[in-house]
Design a protein around this motif. Sequence first.
Motif, PDB file in Angstrom:
ATOM      1  N   VAL A 192      -6.738   3.451   5.411  1.00 43.54           N
ATOM      2  CA  VAL A 192      -5.780   4.272   4.671  1.00 43.54           C
ATOM      3  C   VAL A 192      -5.862   3.984   3.182  1.00 43.54           C
ATOM      4  CG1 VAL A 192      -3.325   4.749   4.312  1.00 43.54           C
ATOM      5  CG2 VAL A 192      -4.228   4.567   6.638  1.00 43.54           C
ATOM      6  N   ALA A 193      -5.999   2.708   2.822  1.00 39.00           N
ATOM      7  CA  ALA A 193      -6.106   2.343   1.405  1.00 39.00           C
ATOM      8  C   ALA A 193      -7.341   2.953   0.764  1.00 39.00           C
ATOM      9  CB  ALA A 193      -6.126   0.823   1.264  1.00 39.00           C
ATOM     10  N   THR A 194      -8.429   3.029   1.535  1.00 40.67           N
ATOM     11  CA  THR A 194      -9.675   3.605   1.029  1.00 40.67           C
ATOM     12  C   THR A 194      -9.568   5.110   0.854  1.00 40.67           C
ATOM     13  OG1 THR A 194     -10.963   1.873   2.118  1.00 40.67           O
ATOM     14  CG2 THR A 194     -12.153   3.869   1.481  1.00 40.67           C
ATOM     15  N   GLU A 195      -8.783   5.741   1.717  1.00 36.93           N
ATOM     16  CA  GLU A 195      -8.747   7.192   1.777  1.00 36.93           C
ATOM     17  C   GLU A 195      -7.576   7.818   1.030  1.00 36.93           C
ATOM     18  OE1 GLU A 195     -11.085   9.392   3.328  1.00 36.93           O
ATOM     19  OE2 GLU A 195     -12.153   7.517   2.978  1.00 36.93           O
ATOM     20  N   ILE A 196      -6.960   7.102   0.100  1.00 39.05           N
ATOM     21  CA  ILE A 196      -5.898   7.699  -0.713  1.00 39.05           C
ATOM     22  C   ILE A 196      -6.466   8.925  -1.426  1.00 39.05           C
ATOM     23  CG2 ILE A 196      -4.345   7.374  -2.664  1.00 39.05           C
ATOM     24  CD1 ILE A 196      -3.476   5.877  -0.195  1.00 39.05           C
ATOM     25  N   HIS A 197      -5.742  10.031  -1.379  1.00 40.80           N
ATOM     26  CA  HIS A 197      -6.280  11.298  -1.873  1.00 40.80           C
ATOM     27  C   HIS A 197      -6.389  11.340  -3.399  1.00 40.80           C
ATOM     28  CE1 HIS A 197      -6.255  13.224   2.018  1.00 40.80           C
ATOM     29  NE2 HIS A 197      -5.004  12.853   2.207  1.00 40.80           N
ATOM     30  N   ASP A 198      -7.433  12.016  -3.840  1.00 41.15           N
ATOM     31  CA  ASP A 198      -7.582  12.331  -5.254  1.00 41.15           C
ATOM     32  C   ASP A 198      -6.491  13.323  -5.640  1.00 41.15           C
ATOM     33  OD1 ASP A 198      -8.651  13.997  -7.597  1.00 41.15           O
ATOM     34  OD2 ASP A 198     -10.139  12.398  -7.492  1.00 41.15           O
ATOM     35  N   VAL A 199      -5.954  13.185  -6.841  1.00 39.83           N
ATOM     36  CA  VAL A 199      -4.851  14.058  -7.260  1.00 39.83           C
ATOM     37  C   VAL A 199      -5.275  15.515  -7.374  1.00 39.83           C
ATOM     38  CG1 VAL A 199      -3.574  12.245  -8.452  1.00 39.83           C
ATOM     39  CG2 VAL A 199      -5.332  13.529  -9.691  1.00 39.83           C
ATOM     40  N   THR A 200      -6.582  15.758  -7.491  1.00 35.79           N
ATOM     41  CA  THR A 200      -7.064  17.146  -7.613  1.00 35.79           C
ATOM     42  C   THR A 200      -7.358  17.778  -6.254  1.00 35.79           C
ATOM     43  OG1 THR A 200      -9.380  16.428  -7.822  1.00 35.79           O
ATOM     44  CG2 THR A 200      -8.102  16.626  -9.854  1.00 35.79           C
ATOM     45  N   ASP A 201      -7.206  17.012  -5.174  1.00 33.84           N
ATOM     46  CA  ASP A 201      -7.506  17.501  -3.829  1.00 33.84           C
ATOM     47  C   ASP A 201      -6.253  18.130  -3.227  1.00 33.84           C
ATOM     48  OD1 ASP A 201      -8.699  17.964  -1.372  1.00 33.84           O
ATOM     49  OD2 ASP A 201      -8.413  15.916  -0.658  1.00 33.84           O
ATOM     50  N   PRO A 202      -6.230  19.465  -3.008  1.00 40.66           N
ATOM     51  CA  PRO A 202      -5.027  20.102  -2.456  1.00 40.66           C
ATOM     52  C   PRO A 202      -4.709  19.548  -1.067  1.00 40.66           C
ATOM     53  CG  PRO A 202      -6.578  21.744  -3.288  1.00 40.66           C
ATOM     54  CD  PRO A 202      -7.307  20.429  -3.255  1.00 40.66           C
ATOM     55  N   THR A 203      -3.476  19.140  -0.860  1.00 44.48           N
ATOM     56  CA  THR A 203      -3.082  18.551   0.413  1.00 44.48           C
ATOM     57  C   THR A 203      -1.882  19.284   1.000  1.00 44.48           C
ATOM     58  OG1 THR A 203      -1.553  16.963  -0.592  1.00 44.48           O
ATOM     59  CG2 THR A 203      -3.851  16.275  -0.350  1.00 44.48           C
ATOM     60  N   LEU A 204      -1.769  19.150   2.327  1.00 48.30           N
ATOM     61  CA  LEU A 204      -0.588  19.657   3.031  1.00 48.30           C
ATOM     62  C   LEU A 204       0.153  18.512   3.713  1.00 48.30           C
ATOM     63  CD1 LEU A 204      -1.960  22.958   4.601  1.00 48.30           C
ATOM     64  CD2 LEU A 204      -0.056  22.757   2.997  1.00 48.30           C
ATOM     65  N   GLY A 205      -0.241  17.296   3.410  1.00 44.55           N
ATOM     66  CA  GLY A 205       0.407  16.150   4.019  1.00 44.55           C
ATOM     67  C   GLY A 205      -0.317  14.867   3.653  1.00 44.55           C
ATOM     68  N   TRP A 206       0.154  13.785   4.236  1.00 49.26           N
ATOM     69  CA  TRP A 206      -0.407  12.471   3.939  1.00 49.26           C
ATOM     70  C   TRP A 206      -1.889  12.411   4.288  1.00 49.26           C
ATOM     71  CZ3 TRP A 206       0.370   8.051   1.505  1.00 49.26           C
ATOM     72  CH2 TRP A 206      -0.298   6.906   1.925  1.00 49.26           C
ATOM     73  N   CYS A 207      -2.269  13.032   5.398  1.00 49.65           N
ATOM     74  CA  CYS A 207      -3.656  12.946   5.848  1.00 49.65           C
ATOM     75  C   CYS A 207      -4.233  14.341   6.091  1.00 49.65           C
ATOM     76  CB  CYS A 207      -3.728  12.095   7.116  1.00 49.65           C
ATOM     77  SG  CYS A 207      -5.378  11.486   7.494  1.00 49.65           S
ATOM     78  N   ASP A 208      -3.994  15.244   5.163  1.00 50.99           N
ATOM     79  CA  ASP A 208      -4.502  16.617   5.287  1.00 50.99           C
ATOM     80  C   ASP A 208      -4.923  17.113   3.915  1.00 50.99           C
ATOM     81  OD1 ASP A 208      -5.132  19.220   5.760  1.00 50.99           O
ATOM     82  OD2 ASP A 208      -3.133  19.861   6.331  1.00 50.99           O
ATOM     83  N   GLY A 209      -6.086  16.633   3.466  1.00 48.83           N
ATOM     84  CA  GLY A 209      -6.630  17.074   2.198  1.00 48.83           C
ATOM     85  C   GLY A 209      -7.701  18.134   2.403  1.00 48.83           C
ATOM     86  N   GLN A 210      -8.012  18.857   1.355  1.00 50.67           N
ATOM     87  CA  GLN A 210      -9.006  19.927   1.445  1.00 50.67           C
ATOM     88  C   GLN A 210     -10.382  19.376   1.820  1.00 50.67           C
ATOM     89  OE1 GLN A 210      -8.140  23.084   1.118  1.00 50.67           O
ATOM     90  NE2 GLN A 210     -10.151  24.065   1.214  1.00 50.67           N
ATOM     91  N   VAL A 211     -10.754  18.260   1.242  1.00 45.03           N
ATOM     92  CA  VAL A 211     -12.062  17.666   1.535  1.00 45.03           C
ATOM     93  C   VAL A 211     -12.150  17.293   3.008  1.00 45.03           C
ATOM     94  CG1 VAL A 211     -13.584  15.707   1.075  1.00 45.03           C
ATOM     95  CG2 VAL A 211     -12.423  16.847  -0.826  1.00 45.03           C
ATOM     96  N   GLU A 212     -11.107  16.654   3.539  1.00 45.50           N
ATOM     97  CA  GLU A 212     -11.094  16.274   4.955  1.00 45.50           C
ATOM     98  C   GLU A 212     -11.093  17.508   5.853  1.00 45.50           C
ATOM     99  OE1 GLU A 212      -7.595  13.962   4.996  1.00 45.50           O
ATOM    100  OE2 GLU A 212      -8.550  12.151   4.220  1.00 45.50           O
ATOM    101  N   PHE A 213     -10.332  18.513   5.449  1.00 44.75           N
ATOM    102  CA  PHE A 213     -10.248  19.748   6.239  1.00 44.75           C
ATOM    103  C   PHE A 213     -11.632  20.381   6.370  1.00 44.75           C
ATOM    104  CE2 PHE A 213      -9.682  24.279   6.834  1.00 44.75           C
ATOM    105  CZ  PHE A 213      -8.642  24.363   7.753  1.00 44.75           C
ATOM    106  N   GLU A 214     -12.340  20.532   5.252  1.00 44.21           N
ATOM    107  CA  GLU A 214     -13.650  21.184   5.286  1.00 44.21           C
ATOM    108  C   GLU A 214     -14.692  20.304   5.992  1.00 44.21           C
ATOM    109  OE1 GLU A 214     -15.033  23.202   1.807  1.00 44.21           O
ATOM    110  OE2 GLU A 214     -13.000  23.499   1.020  1.00 44.21           O
ATOM    111  N   PHE A 215     -14.604  18.989   5.848  1.00 45.72           N
ATOM    112  CA  PHE A 215     -15.525  18.093   6.553  1.00 45.72           C
ATOM    113  C   PHE A 215     -15.371  18.269   8.066  1.00 45.72           C
ATOM    114  CE2 PHE A 215     -16.081  14.116   8.879  1.00 45.72           C
ATOM    115  CZ  PHE A 215     -17.390  13.786   8.561  1.00 45.72           C
ATOM    116  N   THR A 216     -14.125  18.240   8.553  1.00 43.03           N
ATOM    117  CA  THR A 216     -13.872  18.383   9.985  1.00 43.03           C
ATOM    118  C   THR A 216     -14.310  19.750  10.487  1.00 43.03           C
ATOM    119  OG1 THR A 216     -11.955  16.917   9.768  1.00 43.03           O
ATOM    120  CG2 THR A 216     -12.100  18.228  11.778  1.00 43.03           C
TER     121      THR A 216
END
Length: 229
Positions: A192-216
């Motif tokens: 979790v400490a490693t995966e703290i979101h970049d402020v420019t990454d649009p998120t919908l929650g603690w663990c739902d960033g755009q980068v993660e969404f598109e990767f999955t």
Amino acid sequence: MAAKAFREPLSRERVLAAAVVLADAEGIKALTMRRLAADLGVEAMSLYYHLPGKEALLDGVVETVVAEIHDAVGRPDMTKPDGDWRTRLRQRFLAAREVMLRHPWAPGLLGSRRTIPAGVVAYYDGIVGTLVGAGFSYHLAHRALHAFGSLPLGFVQEIFSPASAGGGMEVDAAEADLTAMAEALPHLTAMVATEIHDVTDPTLGWCDGQVEFEFTLDLLLDGLERLRG
């Protein structure tokens, strides 16, 4: 004699549109029948003719957001028959995410409904149609829907969230939560400490960033393409 000011007639569509605007501005918790009536300049009892109660209002708000997703994926540039099936589904899911990013309260509300909105069922029917049209069997299309989860609707169901566990979403509070659990859960804490979101990454929650969404999304689409072959 002064002319009377024109007042737009109240309708279910107008009430729900105002409800979405209010939720966008102040969050879904601010949405009450009384507050909504005040925003519309009517008595609260006037709303009950169109929506018989708070639950009906929330169901209607979900329907409105789902209709917005349908409009987004129904654009001419989204419905061209040419192109790889992965590209078509990817564009569809990302269009739905654009809607959810405009209404960040919507994923939580959608998950709280007791019944599945008819618009959601129709939306998933289109996804199955795309898969079957690309050569997938209905059996594999069914497996794909399970794998996709909520991705087609533009968000991911979070596994870890400080808020859902009673913690805080603010940076200082989240860091305190991480420090408290570091000894008992070293690997999750490090992840979790490693995966703290970049402020420019649009998120919908603690663990739902755009980068993660598109990767999955890309991981699933590429894996399904291998199975199709």
